[in-house]
Design an enzyme around this catalytic site. Structure first.
Site, short mmCIF file in Angstrom:
data_model
loop_
_atom_site.label_atom_id
_atom_site.label_comp_id
_atom_site.label_asym_id
_atom_site.label_seq_id
_atom_site.Cartn_x
_atom_site.Cartn_y
_atom_site.Cartn_z
N CYS A 2 0.82 -1.21 0.00
CA CYS A 2 0.00 0.00 0.00
C CYS A 2 0.85 1.27 0.00
CB CYS A 2 -0.88 0.03 1.24
SG CYS A 2 -1.91 -1.41 1.40
N ARG A 27 4.99 0.28 -6.14
CA ARG A 27 4.93 -0.61 -4.98
C ARG A 27 3.94 -1.75 -5.18
NH1 ARG A 27 6.52 2.75 -0.29
NH2 ARG A 27 5.10 1.61 1.05
N TRP A 74 -2.89 -2.62 -1.60
CA TRP A 74 -2.47 -3.98 -1.96
C TRP A 74 -3.16 -4.88 -0.93
CZ3 TRP A 74 0.55 -7.89 0.36
CH2 TRP A 74 1.02 -8.86 -0.52
N ASN A 98 -1.27 1.60 5.79
CA ASN A 98 -0.38 0.60 5.18
C ASN A 98 0.08 -0.31 6.31
OD1 ASN A 98 1.62 -0.83 3.86
ND2 ASN A 98 3.11 0.85 3.91
N GLY A 99 -0.04 -1.63 6.11
CA GLY A 99 0.39 -2.55 7.15
C GLY A 99 -0.77 -3.43 7.60
N GLU A 479 16.96 -17.42 -9.44
CA GLU A 479 16.53 -16.07 -9.77
C GLU A 479 15.85 -16.02 -11.15
OE1 GLU A 479 15.91 -13.37 -8.51
OE2 GLU A 479 16.23 -11.75 -9.93
N LYS A 483 12.11 -14.70 -11.74
CA LYS A 483 11.79 -13.60 -12.68
C LYS A 483 10.70 -14.03 -13.64
CE LYS A 483 13.01 -10.74 -11.26
NZ LYS A 483 13.82 -10.67 -10.06
N GLU A 486 7.26 -14.38 -11.87
CA GLU A 486 6.73 -13.09 -11.40
C GLU A 486 6.02 -12.32 -12.50
OE1 GLU A 486 10.39 -11.19 -9.72
OE2 GLU A 486 8.99 -10.56 -8.15
N HIS A 502 17.27 -36.52 -8.45
CA HIS A 502 16.66 -36.90 -7.17
C HIS A 502 15.17 -36.55 -7.13
CE1 HIS A 502 20.56 -37.97 -5.60
NE2 HIS A 502 21.03 -36.85 -6.13
N LYS A 601 6.08 -4.06 -4.46
CA LYS A 601 7.51 -3.76 -4.53
C LYS A 601 8.14 -3.76 -3.14
CE LYS A 601 11.24 -2.47 -6.67
NZ LYS A 601 11.94 -3.54 -7.41
#
Ligand code: AGP
Length: 606
Positions: A2, A27, A74, A98-99, A479, A483, A486, A502, A601
């Site tokens: 947020c 964000r 968010w 926010n939170g 990574e 990417k 996402e 395995h 973000k």
């Protein structure tokens, strides 16, 4: 996560609130809203989805108030629908948050029993009714907020305006950052200084536990205990920064292309290139005495830390413990005093990383943070800050911050290795020279992007993609998979190439692309053997390597050549092709590259 903004202005503020919110879009959010004080009463406009939906709503039903708050949400508690969008309000008070208010269920039960009616599924609305209740019982706005803050548990940032009070906004910070901007007869509030850059560069950051009574010509700040405190006004560099895409279609593309320049900038901060030496800042400890390093971070920053582990163990011969912060914070890891604890975070606000930092501090560790935002909470709570100097990263998918984090970790490994006597002058010069050459190698790769467009045709048709890497390049496989998932929403997983048989090898068939990150290093032959096992089962192999394609010994679906570089710096170099692969695949699939669904973000909740 947020975003919060607020303005006490001298003209209608709704348009400026949207402008400020736009600068927080990076964000991540799924709805937005603004509220203003209109002739003494509170009015709000909210909309699901992007800010343009809110603008359309405002063009039909404008707000004229000179005092207002705005929010990009968010979703945490309650679906991303208009009813749950902020601001939340009663006839007396309007709140953006926010939170997470952790005790909101108890508060809601208590307030409902007192006759308050909740209109949303959010935790935030409990704050609205708590303050309203206090005001109904005769409290002034300031007293009502003060009492309410004492009742809230969790991590939050709040901005609050009041009916009948055109020259008043109250802000509170407990766990999520807030910046107050000083104008000329106007005042501003934002989740960060970037939001306020069009209006002012004179910023006061609230400290943890602070709350502030903001008026057009005054600012009073109180600490957690209610004591009046002074916080300095600092000049923010954010004003000078233009948050735009340049000639690129997306911020992510711009940030990928900025890497040669920003990595050079980072390196010049930590290296004496002329002398071929690392010029590492004083961490306040004797590096030769460090016997144990722990690293903690989340997501991409964690993968940077994982590369750091390989570097520090190999070049400094110091054991490194690493864990994702969300696990580290609760597993009660024993930490003998005197260790160096390193925290890696682009935003410097990630809740789990911050909690781990506090745990490590309590356990006598020397705290060093590798951050992009120097004014962030993680930076401020660290004994030593190692800035990555990447500039603002707007794309939700981290790119340049990752490679700049790697650059700092590489320098740290050399500094530790030298201090511990495992790297002599000649070796240091060799490794520093290797780092100096990284920007040139990345520039060369960025000149040749066409092959990624072709490769994206293959990847965009897949429903699963596997990434393989070995040794120090294993984190690059992780990574690369992160990417891709996402921003393209294609399921992807990274595996250590040696782990393939395995279990994961059961996934291979002719529909599964397997991206193999395999520089011609000491582990090359072993990775090539794993690649052939994949080929034998029909997998479509994409080989990323500085070795020629014919070394593969099997049919390749695609080959991405990479410049020859020192093995020490391969993680920095091989990060770029996996970024470009994900980017072009997402572009081809038409996803929202810079603000992918469900992602934020800056993750300020756990
Ligand atoms: C990276 O692309 C991510 N969006 C995410 O994994 C990120 O790296 C993670 O949330 C940590 O953020 P931080 O670096 O700001 O702490």
């Amino acid at each position: 996560m947020c975003g919060i903004v607020g303005i006490l202005g001298s003209k209608p503020v709704a348009i400026d609130l949207i402008d400020a919110l736009r600068r927080l879009e990076y964000r991540g959010y799924d709805s937005a809203g603004v509220a203003t004080v209109e002739n003494g009463h509170l009015e709000r406009r909210r909309a699901e989805g992007k800010l343009r939906n809110l603008e359309t709503r405002l063009s039909k039903e404008p707000l004229e108030g000179h005092t207002g708050i705005g929010h990009t949400r968010w979703a945490t508690h309650g679906k991303p629908i208009e009813r749950n969008a902020h601001p939340h309000m009663s006839d007396k008070v309007s709140v953006v948050h926010n939170g997470i208010i952790e005790n909101y269920r108890d508060l809601k039960a208590e307030l409902t029993a007192k006759g308050h009616t909740f209109a949303s599924d959010t935790d935030t609305e409990a704050v609205v009714h708590l303050i309203t209740d206090a005001m109904q019982h005769g409290c002034t706005p300031v007293e009502a907020v003060r009492r309410s803050l004492d009742r809230l548990a969790g991590a939050f940032a709040l901005a609050i305006i009041f009916a009948g009070h055109d020259d008043l906004m109250i802000a509170a910070r407990q766990g999520s950052p807030l910046a107050i901007g000083h104008g000329d007869g106007e005042m501003y509030l934002g989740s960060d200084a970037i939001a306020l850059a069009p209006f002012t560069d004179r910023i006061t950051y609230l400290d943890e536990g602070d709350w502030a009574v903001i008026k057009r010509r005054s600012l009073e700040i109180y600490d957690r205990s209610g004591k009046r405190v002074e916080r300095p006004i600092v000049k923010s560099a954010a004003s000078a920064l233009l948050v735009d895409k340049g000639n690129h279609r997306h911020f992510m593309a711009k940030e990928i292309h900025e890497q040669p320049e920003v990595i050079s900038h980072t390196l010049s901060n930590y290296l004496d290139m002329g002398e071929g030496r690392v010029n590492f800042p004083d961490l306040g400890v004797d590096l030769s005495q460090i016997l144990r390093v722990s690293i903690s971070a989340c997501g991409t920053a964690y993968y940077a830390g994982l590369v750091g582990k390989y570097w520090i163990e190999r070049y400094a011969r110091i054991p490194v413990e690493i864990d994702v912060a969300s696990e580290f914070r609760y597993r009660e890891a024993p930490m003998s005093p005197g260790g160096l604890a390193v925290f890696v975070s682009q935003s410097g606000e990630t809740a789990d990383t911050l909690a781990t930092l506090r745990y490590a501090k309590e356990h006598g560790q020397r705290i060093a943070s590798i951050v992009n935002v120097r004014t962030s909470t993680i930076a401020r709570e660290s004994h030593a800050v190692l800035p990555i100097l990447a500039g603002p990263e707007i794309g939700v998918a981290s790119t340049k911050a990752f490679t700049c984090q790697l650059a700092v970790l590489a320098c740290l490994a050399i500094a530790l290795g030298r201090a511990r006597g495992h790297i002599d002058t000649a070796k240091e010069r060799e490794l520093v020279q290797a780092l100096v050459e990284v920007p040139r190698h990345i520039s060369a790769m960025l000149r040749d992007e066409d092959k990624y467009v072709d490769l994206a045709h293959t990847l965009s048709k897949a429903s699963d993609v596997i990434y393989l890497g070995r040794g120090i390049n294993y984190p690059i496989a992780l990574e690369g998979a992160l990417k891709l998932k996402e921003i393209s929403y294609i399921h992807a997983e990274g595996y250590a190439a040696g782990e393939l048989k395995h279990g994961p090898i059961a996934l291979i068939d002719e529909k599964v692309p397997v991206v193999v990150v395999t520089p011609a290093d000491e582990l090359f032959d072993k990775t090539i053997s794993n690649m052939q096992e994949v080929a034998a089962r029909g997998g479509q192999i994409v080989m990323i390597s500085n070795a020629d394609a014919d070394h593969a010994g099997c049919k390749l679906a695609a080959y991405i050549p990479v410049p020859d570089a020192h093995p020490f710096t391969n993680p920095l170099i091989y990060a770029v092709p996996v970024q470009l692969m994900a980017y072009h695949t997402a572009v081809q699939m038409g996803t929202d590259v810079d603000q992918p669904r469900n992602l934020a973000k800056s993750v300020t909740v756990e």
